[in-house]
Design a protein around this motif. Structure first.
Motif, PDB file in Angstrom:
ATOM      1  N   LEU A 165     -39.297  -8.908  56.819  1.00  0.00           N
ATOM      2  CA  LEU A 165     -39.180 -10.346  56.572  1.00  0.00           C
ATOM      3  C   LEU A 165     -37.943 -10.656  55.732  1.00  0.00           C
ATOM      4  O   LEU A 165     -37.255 -11.658  55.984  1.00  0.00           O
ATOM      5  CB  LEU A 165     -40.445 -10.850  55.860  1.00  0.00           C
ATOM      6  N   CYS A 166     -37.643  -9.818  54.754  1.00  0.00           N
ATOM      7  CA  CYS A 166     -36.454 -10.037  53.919  1.00  0.00           C
ATOM      8  C   CYS A 166     -35.183  -9.972  54.764  1.00  0.00           C
ATOM      9  O   CYS A 166     -34.270 -10.790  54.607  1.00  0.00           O
ATOM     10  CB  CYS A 166     -36.407  -9.006  52.800  1.00  0.00           C
ATOM     11  N   ILE A 167     -35.122  -8.994  55.666  1.00  0.00           N
ATOM     12  CA  ILE A 167     -33.952  -8.881  56.543  1.00  0.00           C
ATOM     13  C   ILE A 167     -33.859 -10.103  57.453  1.00  0.00           C
ATOM     14  O   ILE A 167     -32.774 -10.671  57.658  1.00  0.00           O
ATOM     15  CB  ILE A 167     -34.034  -7.587  57.370  1.00  0.00           C
ATOM     16  N   TYR A 168     -34.998 -10.525  58.002  1.00  0.00           N
ATOM     17  CA  TYR A 168     -35.031 -11.702  58.880  1.00  0.00           C
ATOM     18  C   TYR A 168     -34.536 -12.947  58.142  1.00  0.00           C
ATOM     19  O   TYR A 168     -33.689 -13.705  58.655  1.00  0.00           O
ATOM     20  CB  TYR A 168     -36.453 -11.911  59.395  1.00  0.00           C
ATOM     21  N   LEU A 169     -35.053 -13.185  56.943  1.00  0.00           N
ATOM     22  CA  LEU A 169     -34.663 -14.372  56.183  1.00  0.00           C
ATOM     23  C   LEU A 169     -33.203 -14.308  55.758  1.00  0.00           C
ATOM     24  O   LEU A 169     -32.532 -15.347  55.661  1.00  0.00           O
ATOM     25  CB  LEU A 169     -35.568 -14.513  54.952  1.00  0.00           C
ATOM     26  N   LEU A 170     -32.690 -13.101  55.512  1.00  0.00           N
ATOM     27  CA  LEU A 170     -31.274 -12.957  55.159  1.00  0.00           C
ATOM     28  C   LEU A 170     -30.382 -13.383  56.324  1.00  0.00           C
ATOM     29  O   LEU A 170     -29.440 -14.174  56.152  1.00  0.00           O
ATOM     30  CB  LEU A 170     -30.990 -11.518  54.757  1.00  0.00           C
ATOM     31  N   ILE A 171     -30.685 -12.873  57.530  1.00  0.00           N
ATOM     32  CA  ILE A 171     -29.902 -13.248  58.714  1.00  0.00           C
ATOM     33  C   ILE A 171     -30.057 -14.734  59.010  1.00  0.00           C
ATOM     34  O   ILE A 171     -29.095 -15.438  59.330  1.00  0.00           O
ATOM     35  CB  ILE A 171     -30.333 -12.389  59.919  1.00  0.00           C
ATOM     36  N   ALA A 231     -42.889 -13.721  63.863  1.00  0.00           N
ATOM     37  CA  ALA A 231     -43.179 -14.889  64.699  1.00  0.00           C
ATOM     38  C   ALA A 231     -44.123 -15.845  63.982  1.00  0.00           C
ATOM     39  O   ALA A 231     -43.957 -17.075  64.050  1.00  0.00           O
ATOM     40  CB  ALA A 231     -43.772 -14.450  66.036  1.00  0.00           C
ATOM     41  N   GLY A 232     -45.113 -15.307  63.274  1.00  0.00           N
ATOM     42  CA  GLY A 232     -46.018 -16.159  62.507  1.00  0.00           C
ATOM     43  C   GLY A 232     -45.298 -16.893  61.386  1.00  0.00           C
ATOM     44  O   GLY A 232     -45.546 -18.085  61.155  1.00  0.00           O
ATOM     45  N   VAL A 233     -44.396 -16.209  60.697  1.00  0.00           N
ATOM     46  CA  VAL A 233     -43.607 -16.853  59.642  1.00  0.00           C
ATOM     47  C   VAL A 233     -42.710 -17.935  60.227  1.00  0.00           C
ATOM     48  O   VAL A 233     -42.587 -19.037  59.678  1.00  0.00           O
ATOM     49  CB  VAL A 233     -42.774 -15.805  58.879  1.00  0.00           C
ATOM     50  N   ALA A 234     -42.077 -17.635  61.369  1.00  0.00           N
ATOM     51  CA  ALA A 234     -41.211 -18.622  62.020  1.00  0.00           C
ATOM     52  C   ALA A 234     -41.998 -19.867  62.419  1.00  0.00           C
ATOM     53  O   ALA A 234     -41.504 -20.997  62.289  1.00  0.00           O
ATOM     54  CB  ALA A 234     -40.540 -18.000  63.238  1.00  0.00           C
ATOM     55  N   LEU A 235     -43.229 -19.678  62.895  1.00  0.00           N
ATOM     56  CA  LEU A 235     -44.068 -20.823  63.272  1.00  0.00           C
ATOM     57  C   LEU A 235     -44.372 -21.690  62.060  1.00  0.00           C
ATOM     58  O   LEU A 235     -44.292 -22.933  62.128  1.00  0.00           O
ATOM     59  CB  LEU A 235     -45.360 -20.326  63.921  1.00  0.00           C
ATOM     60  N   MET A 236     -44.718 -21.066  60.938  1.00  0.00           N
ATOM     61  CA  MET A 236     -45.040 -21.844  59.745  1.00  0.00           C
ATOM     62  C   MET A 236     -43.812 -22.579  59.217  1.00  0.00           C
ATOM     63  O   MET A 236     -43.929 -23.712  58.724  1.00  0.00           O
ATOM     64  CB  MET A 236     -45.617 -20.921  58.672  1.00  0.00           C
ATOM     65  N   ILE A 237     -42.630 -21.961  59.303  1.00  0.00           N
ATOM     66  CA  ILE A 237     -41.396 -22.649  58.895  1.00  0.00           C
ATOM     67  C   ILE A 237     -41.185 -23.893  59.750  1.00  0.00           C
ATOM     68  O   ILE A 237     -40.841 -24.969  59.233  1.00  0.00           O
ATOM     69  CB  ILE A 237     -40.190 -21.697  59.012  1.00  0.00           C
ATOM     70  N   GLN A 238     -41.422 -23.772  61.053  1.00  0.00           N
ATOM     71  CA  GLN A 238     -41.242 -24.915  61.952  1.00  0.00           C
ATOM     72  C   GLN A 238     -42.254 -26.019  61.657  1.00  0.00           C
ATOM     73  O   GLN A 238     -41.902 -27.205  61.683  1.00  0.00           O
ATOM     74  CB  GLN A 238     -41.380 -24.449  63.407  1.00  0.00           C
ATOM     75  N   ILE A 239     -43.478 -25.657  61.375  1.00  0.00           N
ATOM     76  CA  ILE A 239     -44.505 -26.668  61.098  1.00  0.00           C
ATOM     77  C   ILE A 239     -44.192 -27.409  59.799  1.00  0.00           C
ATOM     78  O   ILE A 239     -44.232 -28.650  59.741  1.00  0.00           O
ATOM     79  CB  ILE A 239     -45.897 -26.017  61.032  1.00  0.00           C
ATOM     80  N   ILE A 240     -43.860 -26.671  58.741  1.00  0.00           N
ATOM     81  CA  ILE A 240     -43.611 -27.299  57.439  1.00  0.00           C
ATOM     82  C   ILE A 240     -42.380 -28.195  57.493  1.00  0.00           C
ATOM     83  O   ILE A 240     -42.429 -29.363  57.057  1.00  0.00           O
ATOM     84  CB  ILE A 240     -43.449 -26.210  56.359  1.00  0.00           C
TER      85      ILE A 240
END
Length: 433
Positions: A252-258, A53-62
């Motif tokens: 995180l790798c699995i998440y980014l792959l999907i 969720a923290g990674v997803a938030l940073m992706i949205q902000i950037i």
């Protein structure tokens, strides 16, 4: 964290000593996500969703900051500016698809994070504030996502804004004033876009601030674990780094792959095709529906079709929709069981999975047309949703006899490993404690 066995940061390099003595940022990082943060040794893959969720938030902000450089918050050119980003800006199509689908994936991991918390009792003392801050983050996410969806200024965005903002007019006395203030007029127009663009840009940073508060609050009692047993000594914990950073990195790798598969091969699968039609105030879509992550709450909103006493059905739906989220704030006091984890609560475990099915049904009928049998199903599913938290959960908590808890986290982990060794050797395992 107040565990006496936690490692303390002591820089050895002169430069790090200089920085730490004047700005203790290295010490803060070490104690927050490094070897100085002890974590229960038995946490499983379900605990990856907080980091995701923290990674997803940073992706949205950037991506959102970059997209804002090319977006025009003007009703006459907003839709064209989005098309300009897609067609003319270098890698603009990628930025927009990442941002658009990133919102859906953000909600996916947050919903899974919430249900993990419900299953393992993460809302119970002493982590009530952590849970309540999480509910605040969910509310801020929903507001941010709704405003961002409107900015596209497509047909579904326009009418979604018209329908959702009109709900506030159901509030007695001040409803019409709030509705007019939100839109900046009487219908969605240029003033609406300016308001929503400003707030959509601001709220993610507010969410980031609340996330920092949530992490700060979490580090006082420490992370919960699948058994719900409190940490009793160093044998119950492992340093967050490198053990759980590696585990989170794998997740995180699995998440980014999907996520990459969806962005590159199914970029519009989670959106509505009508939003590729420019907004037309004179043409109402056949079926107005919000984004999929709002469907359960939209189903609760539409479940009220008749007035109750002197309360209009529209107002009842609005109150129920907001109450379905606010209700989560009171979970620490509605659940009175002394056992945190549902793994040791066989009676409540059944009702938990019924709740999961109920939420899926709400999502299904929320995306369906407002006609029978979907309206009746939404009424039944909404009734169960509130009954689960207000009636079933307190009663089950009072009458249930939980299974015996392990004496410690270490004992639960080691005994599980011994049982596996015995089974592998072909012997009959001892009964579980």
């Amino acid at each position: 964290m107040s565990f006496p066995w936690a490692k303390h940061y002591e820089p050895t390099h002169p430069l790090m000593q200089y920085i730490d003595s004047r700005l203790p940022l290295p010490r803060l990082v070490y104690n927050a996500v490094g070897a100085g943060y002890p974590v229960p040794r038995n946490i499983n893959w379900m605990y990856n969703f907080g980091v995701l969720a923290g990674v997803a938030l940073m992706i949205q902000i950037i991506t959102g900051v970059v997209l804002a450089m090319h977006y025009a918050a003007d009703s006459t050119v907003a839709f064209d500016s989005v098309e300009h980003i897609m067609r003319d800006v270098n890698s603009g199509w990628l930025l927009r698809y990442v941002h658009m689908n990133g919102a859906s994936f953000f909600f996916i991991v947050v919903y899974l994070h919430i249900f993990r918390g419900l299953y393992y009792g993460s809302y119970k003392a002493p982590r009530e504030v952590v849970w309540m801050l999480g509910v605040v983050i969910l509310l801020l996410m929903m507001a941010t996502a709704f405003m961002g969806y409107v900015l596209v200024w497509g047909q579904m965005s326009f009418w979604g804004a018209a329908v959702i903002t009109n709900l506030f007019s159901a509030i007695p006395l001040v409803g019409d004033a709030i509705h007019t203030w939100l839109l900046g007029g009487f219908t969605p127009d240029n003033a609406t876009l300016n308001r929503f663009f400003s707030l959509h840009f601001l709220l993610p940073f507010v969410i980031l601030g609340v996330v920092i508060l949530k992490i700060w609050a979490l580090h006082i009692p420490g992370s919960t674990n699948p058994t719900g047993v409190d940490v009793q000594g160093p044998a119950d914990t492992l340093p967050f780094h490198p053990y759980f950073t590696a585990k989170d990195f794998f997740g995180l790798c699995i998440y980014l792959l999907i996520f990459s598969v969806v962005v590159f091969f199914l970029p519009n699968a989670l959106g509505h095709p009508d939003n590729y039609i420019p907004a037309n105030p004179l043409s109402t879509p056949t079926h107005i529906v919000p984004e999929w992550y709002f469907w359960p709450f939209y189903a609760i909103l539409r479940a009220f079709t008749i007035d109750v006493l002197f309360i209009p059905a529209k107002l009842m739906g609005v109150l129920a929709m907001f109450a379905s989220i606010i209700l989560l704030l009171f979970l620490p006091w509605l659940d009175t069981s002394r056992v945190k984890s549902t793994a040791y609560r066989p009676m409540y475990r059944i009702w938990f999975w019924v709740l999961c099915v109920d939420v899926v049904i709400l999502a299904w009928v929320g995306g369906a047309p407002a006609e029978e049998p979907y309206v009746r199903i939404s009424q039944l599913a909404s009734a169960y949703y509130f009954a689960h938290f207000l009636i079933i959960l307190p009663i089950v908590s009072a009458i249930e006899r939980p299974l015996p808890l392990p004496n410690s986290i270490a004992k639960a982990v080691l005994s599980k490993g011994k049982r596996k060794d015995v089974m592998a050797a072909g012997a009959v395992p001892a009964p579980a404690e």
